[in-house]
Design a protein around this motif. Structure first.
Motif, PDB file in Angstrom:
ATOM      1  N   MET A   1       0.847  -1.200   0.000  1.00 54.30           N
ATOM      2  CA  MET A   1       0.000   0.000   0.000  1.00 54.30           C
ATOM      3  C   MET A   1       0.884   1.252   0.000  1.00 54.30           C
ATOM      4  SD  MET A   1      -3.292  -0.631   0.078  1.00 54.30           S
ATOM      5  CE  MET A   1      -4.066   0.716   0.967  1.00 54.30           C
ATOM      6  N   TYR A 285      -5.760   5.762  -3.872  1.00 55.44           N
ATOM      7  CA  TYR A 285      -6.386   4.563  -3.304  1.00 55.44           C
ATOM      8  C   TYR A 285      -7.676   4.260  -4.064  1.00 55.44           C
ATOM      9  CZ  TYR A 285      -3.059   5.473   0.394  1.00 55.44           C
ATOM     10  OH  TYR A 285      -1.898   5.695   1.083  1.00 55.44           O
ATOM     11  N   TRP A 288     -10.909   2.756  -2.420  1.00 55.02           N
ATOM     12  CA  TRP A 288     -11.761   3.670  -1.666  1.00 55.02           C
ATOM     13  C   TRP A 288     -12.524   4.605  -2.601  1.00 55.02           C
ATOM     14  CZ3 TRP A 288     -13.474   3.359   3.075  1.00 55.02           C
ATOM     15  CH2 TRP A 288     -12.780   2.579   4.001  1.00 55.02           C
ATOM     16  N   ASP A 373      -6.521   5.478   6.121  1.00 53.55           N
ATOM     17  CA  ASP A 373      -7.433   4.422   6.543  1.00 53.55           C
ATOM     18  C   ASP A 373      -8.753   5.023   7.031  1.00 53.55           C
ATOM     19  OD1 ASP A 373      -8.695   2.142   7.370  1.00 53.55           O
ATOM     20  OD2 ASP A 373      -7.488   1.876   9.183  1.00 53.55           O
TER      21      ASP A 373
END
Length: 454
Positions: A1, A285, A288, A373
């Motif tokens: 990541m 990301y 998401w 996150d």
């Protein structure tokens, strides 16, 4: 990541003059790495002492428990006064309390519902504009989020789109002002009376005068409309017709100019910063991003304030972007008396620095502090830190009056844009965070986009 971009830290020890130069260039990379794990740091200069407080107990004392004993410091305020005058952002004591009594009713929950159609219209305009700009290859998204955020402010405050002649002139003058305004003026190191020369750049003073002249024109026109009974029911009208419940006084035109200046700075510059970084994180990301896009199908029903209750993922994503890239990275207060600061005694007149930038990434408080996150907000650690170590809008009595406004605007515009476009980062152009008036990228935030098929 991948890890979201983070600026490099300076060496542990540098001279005061080297630190001043680094600070004027960028307050983030001017700080040592130890501040991400320290509960407090003391910084001494020949002119003052400064204490950066990361201890949640100290933050709570300054912002919530005894805010009157820690007024805003004029060392930083002096650098902003040419533009902001005596706005609610800079004042203290009785003056500040009077200003908040007049301003706060305009941003109560019911008013957010009233301003939502204007916010929605600005979002639709942003979607159309982004399609035009991003249709021919990589583009810098920061100017586009600045445009969108300014459009929201003008539509909700004065019921005019940014294409309105005066609104456009204010926006352009403010862009010029940003390029001339360092976050640290010499006055931050040399304490003195208000009349003391502050050594502003000539262009800083000139652009501030231009902006204030344009805002004066808008405010005077609105005052005339209110007198004639023809004013629209927007935020400017609400604020200008609200009386102080204790004295019955209202803002006159000159006072309102100061307040509009900070509404524009806080409501435009900070929102633009937050949205730009959020869009970059969506590009970085993609999993998401797809969750936000799927949730954003709720917008297909049209403009309805109730849809905000369905944008939960978007809200968590935006909240996480504010954690990683708080638009206002540091806030400065001043001690009115000697204060026990952990194992040190801070003399009267010391500077107390509260740094959302460091507090939000503190290695002893947060799980995975440098990671992205959005799911953290449902964890015990996330809930605890949100209460004790999360202050993107400050906290306590001086919490940003537009915090609720921002938490509608950000998730809404994010959802509208991601619903229509798929965003990707540009290889080799990772943004480097720097802080001037707000946290921006040193060389822009570059993305590509493509329209979603559905």
């Amino acid at each position: 990541m991948p890890i979201p971009p983070k600026p490099p830290s300076r060496p542990e020890r540098v001279s005061l003059w080297r630190y001043m130069r680094l600070f004027r260039a960028d307050i983030l990379s001017a700080q040592p790495a130890k501040l991400y794990r320290a509960w407090m740091a003391e910084f001494r200069t020949p002119f003052f002492r400064s204490y950066l407080a990361n201890d949640p107990a100290l933050v709570r004392r300054v912002l919530k428990e005894r805010p009157d004993d820690f007024p805003k410091s004029d060392r930083i305020g002096a650098g902003l006064r040419p533009l902001l005058g005596e706005s609610v952002f800079l004042t203290n004591g009785a003056t500040w309390k009077r200003q908040r009594r007049i301003i706060d009713p305009a941003f109560e929950g019911g008013r957010l519902r009233d301003t939502f159609p204007a916010m929605w219209a600005a979002g639709e305009a942003a979607v159309a504009r982004l399609g035009e700009v991003g249709g021919s290859g990589p583009f810098d998204v920061e100017p586009e989020t600045s445009h969108a955020a300014a459009d929201v402010i003008f539509r909700t405050l004065f019921s005019i789109p940014i294409e309105h002649e005066t609104a456009r002139q204010v926006f352009e003058a403010f862009r010029a002002h940003q390029r001339t305004q360092p976050i640290l003026n010499l006055a931050a190191f040399l304490r003195g009376p208000r009349w003391m020369p502050r050594f502003f750049r000539r262009q800083t003073k000139s652009t501030a005068r231009d902006i204030r002249a344009l805002i004066t024109r808008l405010t005077a026109d609105r005052m005339a409309q209110i007198t004639a009974g023809t004013a629209p029911d927007d935020l400017a009208t609400k604020i200008m017709t609200t009386a102080d419940p204790q004295t019955g006084d209202r803002f006159d035109t000159a006072e309102m100019v100061d307040q509009v200046a900070i509404f524009f700075l806080a409501g435009h510059e900070t929102s633009a910063s937050a949205l730009a970084w959020t869009l970059y994180l969506m590009a970085l990301y993609p999993e998401w991003q797809e969750k936000v896009a799927e949730e954003a199908r709720a917008l297909d029903g049209g403009c309805d304030f109730k849809v905000m209750s369905q944008l939960k993922i978007s809200r968590d994503v935006f909240r996480e972007a504010l954690r990683l890239y708080p638009p206002v990275p540091m806030m400065v207060r001043e001690t009115c008396q000697a204060e026990q600061m952990r194992d040190r005694v801070a003399p009267k007149g010391s500077q107390v620095v509260l740094s959302p930038w460091h507090l939000h990434r503190h290695t002893r408080l947060w799980d995975n502090p440098d990671g992205f996150d959005p799911a953290r907000w449902a964890t015990e650690n996330g809930k605890t830190c949100q209460r004790d170590a999360y202050i993107p809008f400050s906290a306590g009595p001086r919490v940003c009056t537009g915090a609720g406004f921002a938490m509608v605007e950000g998730p809404l515009l994010l959802s509208m844009l991601v619903r229509r476009y798929r965003l990707r980062p540009v290889e080799g152009r990772a943004p480097v965070p720097v802080a001037h008036l707000t946290v921006r990228s040193r060389d822009g935030i570059w993305l590509t986009l493509e329209a979603r098929d559905d």
